[in-house]
Design a protein around this motif. Structure first.
Motif, PDB file in Angstrom:
ATOM      1  N   GLN A 247      -7.369  -0.612  18.916  1.00 42.39           N
ATOM      2  CA  GLN A 247      -8.385  -0.342  17.891  1.00 42.39           C
ATOM      3  C   GLN A 247      -9.058   1.002  18.109  1.00 42.39           C
ATOM      4  O   GLN A 247      -9.424   1.687  17.162  1.00 42.39           O
TER       5      GLN A 247
ATOM      6  N   ARG B 230      -5.601   2.722   3.644  1.00 40.52           N
ATOM      7  CA  ARG B 230      -6.628   2.124   4.511  1.00 40.52           C
ATOM      8  C   ARG B 230      -7.718   3.115   4.896  1.00 40.52           C
ATOM      9  O   ARG B 230      -7.727   4.267   4.474  1.00 40.52           O
TER      10      ARG B 230
ATOM     11  N   GLU C 204      -0.712   5.703   6.120  1.00 39.62           N
ATOM     12  CA  GLU C 204      -1.311   5.241   7.380  1.00 39.62           C
ATOM     13  C   GLU C 204      -0.493   5.722   8.581  1.00 39.62           C
ATOM     14  O   GLU C 204       0.736   5.734   8.532  1.00 39.62           O
TER      15      GLU C 204
ATOM     16  N   LYS D 220       0.834  -1.211   0.000  1.00 38.76           N
ATOM     17  CA  LYS D 220       0.000   0.000   0.000  1.00 38.76           C
ATOM     18  C   LYS D 220       0.872   1.265   0.000  1.00 38.76           C
ATOM     19  O   LYS D 220       0.621   2.197  -0.743  1.00 38.76           O
TER      20      LYS D 220
ATOM     21  N   TYR E 224       0.370  -6.533  19.801  1.00 37.14           N
ATOM     22  CA  TYR E 224       0.865  -7.837  19.352  1.00 37.14           C
ATOM     23  C   TYR E 224       1.320  -8.693  20.525  1.00 37.14           C
ATOM     24  O   TYR E 224       1.159  -9.919  20.512  1.00 37.14           O
TER      25      TYR E 224
ATOM     26  N   GLU F 252       6.096  -7.142  14.205  1.00 33.63           N
ATOM     27  CA  GLU F 252       5.382  -8.158  13.418  1.00 33.63           C
ATOM     28  C   GLU F 252       6.097  -9.507  13.376  1.00 33.63           C
ATOM     29  O   GLU F 252       5.644 -10.425  12.691  1.00 33.63           O
TER      30      GLU F 252
ATOM     31  N   ARG G 113      10.872  -7.740   5.610  1.00 29.55           N
ATOM     32  CA  ARG G 113      11.011  -6.332   6.012  1.00 29.55           C
ATOM     33  C   ARG G 113      11.296  -6.209   7.509  1.00 29.55           C
ATOM     34  O   ARG G 113      11.760  -5.181   7.976  1.00 29.55           O
TER      35      ARG G 113
HETATM   36  P1  DGT Z   1       1.993  -2.191   3.164  1.00 31.20           P
HETATM   37  O1  DGT Z   1       2.509  -0.873   2.659  1.00 31.20           O
HETATM   38  O2  DGT Z   1       0.913  -2.752   2.301  1.00 31.20           O
HETATM   39  O3  DGT Z   1       3.095  -3.147   3.464  1.00 31.20           O
HETATM   40  O4  DGT Z   1       1.228  -1.825   4.498  1.00 31.20           O
HETATM   41  P2  DGT Z   1       1.620  -2.106   5.975  1.00 31.20           P
HETATM   42  O5  DGT Z   1       1.746  -3.565   6.182  1.00 31.20           O
HETATM   43  O6  DGT Z   1       2.742  -1.230   6.400  1.00 31.20           O
HETATM   44  O7  DGT Z   1       0.313  -1.515   6.682  1.00 31.20           O
HETATM   45  P3  DGT Z   1      -0.926  -2.288   7.298  1.00 31.20           P
HETATM   46  O8  DGT Z   1      -2.022  -1.313   7.530  1.00 31.20           O
HETATM   47  O9  DGT Z   1      -1.339  -3.427   6.468  1.00 31.20           O
HETATM   48  O10 DGT Z   1      -0.383  -2.783   8.682  1.00 31.20           O
HETATM   49  C1  DGT Z   1       0.387  -2.018   9.582  1.00 31.20           C
HETATM   50  C2  DGT Z   1       0.467  -2.758  10.887  1.00 31.20           C
HETATM   51  O11 DGT Z   1      -0.609  -2.354  11.700  1.00 31.20           O
HETATM   52  C3  DGT Z   1       0.350  -4.252  10.762  1.00 31.20           C
HETATM   53  O12 DGT Z   1       1.156  -4.864  11.749  1.00 31.20           O
HETATM   54  C4  DGT Z   1      -1.107  -4.525  11.014  1.00 31.20           C
HETATM   55  C5  DGT Z   1      -1.466  -3.433  11.926  1.00 31.20           C
HETATM   56  N1  DGT Z   1      -2.799  -2.881  11.703  1.00 31.20           N
HETATM   57  C6  DGT Z   1      -3.185  -1.985  10.831  1.00 31.20           C
HETATM   58  N2  DGT Z   1      -4.464  -1.624  11.022  1.00 31.20           N
HETATM   59  C7  DGT Z   1      -4.867  -2.323  12.052  1.00 31.20           C
HETATM   60  C8  DGT Z   1      -6.073  -2.416  12.729  1.00 31.20           C
HETATM   61  O13 DGT Z   1      -7.084  -1.753  12.483  1.00 31.20           O
HETATM   62  N3  DGT Z   1      -6.073  -3.317  13.717  1.00 31.20           N
HETATM   63  C9  DGT Z   1      -4.996  -4.113  13.999  1.00 31.20           C
HETATM   64  N4  DGT Z   1      -5.113  -5.023  14.971  1.00 31.20           N
HETATM   65  N5  DGT Z   1      -3.833  -4.022  13.403  1.00 31.20           N
HETATM   66  C10 DGT Z   1      -3.789  -3.141  12.447  1.00 31.20           C
END
Ligand code: DGT
Length: 218
Positions: free
Chosen positions: A68, A92, A39, A21, A57, A159, A154
Motif C-alpha cells: 500500500q 483509480r 494504473e 477500467k 496476495y 489474482e 483473464r
Molecule cells: P480493470 O481494467 O477494471 O479490470 O482493472 P484491474 O482489475 O486491472 O485494476 P485494479 O486496480 O482494479 O486492480 C489491479 C490489481 O491490483 C488487483 O489485483 C487489485 C490490486 N490493487 C489495486 N489497487 C490496490 C490497492 O490500493 N491495494 C490493494 N491491496 N490492491 C490493489
C-alpha cells in the motif's frame, strides 16, 4: 497544466477489480487532446525485480503495508503528473486506495492498527498539503459475481487465489464511498455507468460519459 496553462479537467475512473477500467480508458484513445494514465500495476509487479502484487496476495500480513505504501507513491505520481491536454483521465486514485483497499485490510485485521495509522496519516497529510485535482469520477458499477468470472477468465497469475468474498467486500466499499458517501470526502461528482454489460454492448454505455468528458476537450 494544459498548453494554455489552464488546469486539465481531471477524471478518475473507479470500479471493482475487473470492472473494465482499462477498457474504458482505451475507448478514449480515439480522441485527441486527452491524456490517459493507466494504473501502474506493472510497476507493482516489478519494483527492482520484486513483484509486490504477488507478495501482497501470497502473504498479506507481511506485505500489505509495503504494497500500500508503494501504491500511494505511484498514485501520487499520477496525480501530480502534468497533462499537456485539456482533459486528463486516470485509472483509480489515492482515494480508492485509501477508502477501498486500505479500508478492507484494516477491517479484516490484516494491518496492525499502527500500520493503518501510518498509512492514514500519510493520506491525510497528502490531502491537506498537496493539491489533488478532481473534476469527475466515473464509477464503473458491476455485480461481484460478474467481475469474479472476468477475473477468473483473464487469469492474471497473482489474482488466482482471490475469493468471491473479497470481490464482494470491495464492491461494498466502492458503494459506501461513491454511492452511500460514508466518508466525508468524495472529491468530485460521480457518474455511474453499468459496467456489467459485455464487450458487445459496453461501448454504448461508455458513450454516455463522452459528453461530460469530451466537452472539456473542445
Ligand atoms: P480493470 O481494467 O477494471 O479490470 O482493472 P484491474 O482489475 O486491472 O485494476 P485494479 O486496480 O482494479 O486492480 C489491479 C490489481 O491490483 C488487483 O489485483 C487489485 C490490486 N490493487 C489495486 N489497487 C490496490 C490497492 O490500493 N491495494 C490493494 N491491496 N490492491 C490493489
Amino acid at each position: 497544466m494544459s498548453a494554455n496553462n489552464v488546469k486539465p479537467f481531471t477524471v478518475f475512473v473507479e470500479g471493482n477489480i475487473g470492472s473494465g477500467k482499462t477498457t474504458f480508458l482505451e475507448h478514449f484513445r480515439q480522441f485527441e487532446d486527452i491524456t490517459l494514465l493507466t494504473e501502474p500495476v506493472e510497476m507493482w509487479r516489478d519494483l527492482k525485480g520484486c513483484n509486490l502484487l504477488e507478495l501482497m496476495y501470497k502473504d498479506p500480513e507481511k506485505w500489505a503495508m509495503t504494497f500500500q505504501s508503494y501504491v500511494s507513491l505511484t498514485m501520487l505520481d499520477m496525480h501530480r503528473r502534468p497533462a499537456p491536454t485539456p482533459v486528463k483521465l486516470m485509472e483509480r486514485s489515492l482515494f480508492s486506495a485509501r477508502y477501498c483497499f486500505v479500508e478492507h485490510i484494516m477491517r479484516n485485521n490484516t494491518l496492525h492498527p499502527a500500520q493503518f495509522a501510518v498509512l492514514d496519516e500519510w493520506f491525510r497529510f497528502i490531502q491537506h498539503n498537496i493539491p489533488i485535482d478532481a473534476d469527475l469520477i466515473v464509477y464503473l458499477k458491476t455485480s461481484p459475481s460478474i467481475v469474479y468470472q472476468r477475473i477468473k477468465k483473464r487469469a492474471r497469475s497473482e489474482e488466482q487465489c482471490v475469493p468471491l468474498s473479497y470481490i464482494e467486500e470491495l464492491h461494498r466499499l466502492h458503494e459506501d464511498w461513491l454511492i452511500n458517501r460514508i466518508h466525508a470526502e468524495c472529491p468530485a461528482p460521480v457518474l455511474v455507468l453499468d459496467a456489467d454489460l459485455d464487450l458487445s454492448q459496453i461501448t454504448d454505455e461508455y458513450k454516455r460519459s463522452e459528453h461530460q468528458i469530451l466537452r472539456k476537450a473542445v
